[in-house]
Every structure is written in C-alpha cells, then in structure tokens.
Design an enzyme around this catalytic site. Sequence first.
Site, short mmCIF file in Angstrom:
data_model
loop_
_atom_site.label_atom_id
_atom_site.label_comp_id
_atom_site.label_asym_id
_atom_site.label_seq_id
_atom_site.Cartn_x
_atom_site.Cartn_y
_atom_site.Cartn_z
N CYS A 108 -10.00 10.13 14.32
CA CYS A 108 -8.65 10.65 14.05
C CYS A 108 -8.04 11.25 15.33
O CYS A 108 -7.71 10.52 16.24
CB CYS A 108 -8.66 11.63 12.89
SG CYS A 108 -7.01 11.86 12.15
N HIS A 194 -11.06 8.51 8.54
CA HIS A 194 -12.22 9.39 8.39
C HIS A 194 -13.31 8.71 7.57
O HIS A 194 -13.17 8.56 6.35
CB HIS A 194 -11.81 10.70 7.73
CG HIS A 194 -10.93 11.55 8.58
ND1 HIS A 194 -11.43 12.39 9.56
CD2 HIS A 194 -9.58 11.69 8.61
CE1 HIS A 194 -10.41 13.02 10.15
NE2 HIS A 194 -9.28 12.60 9.60
N GLU A 196 -16.46 9.93 7.90
CA GLU A 196 -17.51 10.95 7.87
C GLU A 196 -17.46 11.85 6.65
O GLU A 196 -18.38 12.63 6.40
CB GLU A 196 -17.43 11.81 9.15
CG GLU A 196 -16.34 12.87 9.17
CD GLU A 196 -14.95 12.37 9.51
OE1 GLU A 196 -14.09 13.21 9.85
OE2 GLU A 196 -14.70 11.14 9.42
#
Length: 257
Positions: A108, A194, A196
């Site tokens: 990001c 994202h 994660e």
Amino acid sequence: MIALYSKGLVSFLNLSLSRLLKDSILVVQNIQCEHLGRFKKLFECDKYDISVIDARNIKNIFQNISDYSGIVILGGPMSVYDNYEYLQEEQNLINKAVDMNIPTLGICLGSQLIAQALGGSVHAGKTKEIGWYDIEITNDGKREIFSGLSTNNVKIFQWHGDTFHLPDGSTILAKSRDYVQAFRIKNAIGIQFHIEVDVNMIKDWINQYSKEIEDSKIPVDSIMPKNLSQIEELSSLCKSVYVNFRDMIEKSKKKIN
C-alpha cells in the site's frame, strides 16, 4: 601456524556472522495498526529474524542496511506527498536497497513510496478503494511474485485513496479497472492492496479509521469479509507472495555469497 589458524578462524567466524545477519528482515512500520499481520508468522516459521523500526526513526538504520537480506515497507494513512521528513528518508532507503540488490516489498503506502523513490509519482486517485475488490493478475505477475496461483482473477482487500504513475522500466504484475495494483522494478515489488490482513486487523482498522469510513460513506458491512472462504483465499494469496518473495531473498543471498 597458530597465527594462520587464528586468522582463518576469524575469517570463518566473520563469514558465518555475515550469513547469519543475511537472515534478518527489516520491517518499516508507518503506523502501529498496520503491521506485518500474516507475514510475521511466515517469516518466523522460516527462522528469519525480524527487526521492526518505526518509520520516524528510520535514519538510525542506514549504516546497517547491509545487515538485512530483505526489506518490507508497510502501509499507513499518510500520503507520499505529505511534508514528513521520514517519508523522504524511506524513499532514500528504497533507493539504497535497490542499489545494493536487497529485495524490497512495499504494501500500500510502501508500494507508493517505491514508485516515487524510483522515478514515478504519487497522486490522489479518482476514487477510494476500501473493502473487497476484484483484480487481475497479469501473465508477468503469475510468472513472478504471484507464481503458483491457479487463476488470474482474485478478490483482495483494499484500503487506499492514492495511486501512482509507474517509473520507467516497471513491469505491471496486477491491475484492476481503475488502477495498477502491483508492479516490479528491479528488485523492488510494490503491492497496492493488503494481503497481510486477517479478520482482527480489519476490525481494528474499522475502529482506527472510523472517521474516514464515515466521511467516505462506505458501509461497514462491505469492509468485512462476506464469508470464511474470502479471508482464507486472501491468506492463501499472502502465503504465495511470501514464498516468492522469500525465493527472491534466497537468490539474492547466493549472489552475495
């Protein structure tokens, strides 16, 4: 004879220490709530030592950058074009890492920092993406950081308002209708979305960024995963990216040694 043995032992120990240090990962964190998430356990399972540094203290790390075999730069609500000195220092770090052939992964904000550091530019996008979106993995992406995926079309989790013009020489690895979503330039990988996050991270961000959600008039229900399989598929994507980034690290280590 003893002196030669001693010198040899010192050289061996120095080389062993160097190789040990090459198993360290530097993580640059821009805000506390945007952390490694699922990546943390994956790095730990492979016995990497993780060094997390607050981006505002990044100057302290420059003289030791060669100690790290990989660098991960995480997200945050700030913009690359905000007038914060540490954001420029992160770009300096990226340039140095690329010059030293240290594999670097930006998530990001981290991807935007990579884009600008290496000759691109960052600006506000035409629309914010917060929640779940479909993207297309390019053929280059499937050969590189997204290798191992069985499909070119995946649903991912987003939280960004900015986007970038890519530096010359970039390879697009993923895209959507509105934006480039992942790219590579040299040994640096930028991923706009994202991979994660888990459910707890998403809930925390909903709380931390509640004003942004309210101002953007985004329904909270659209931010949470619709079902368990949605978050499991994102977890699988995270693992694939991790494995391919780890392979970049190991190949880079072999070149050094």
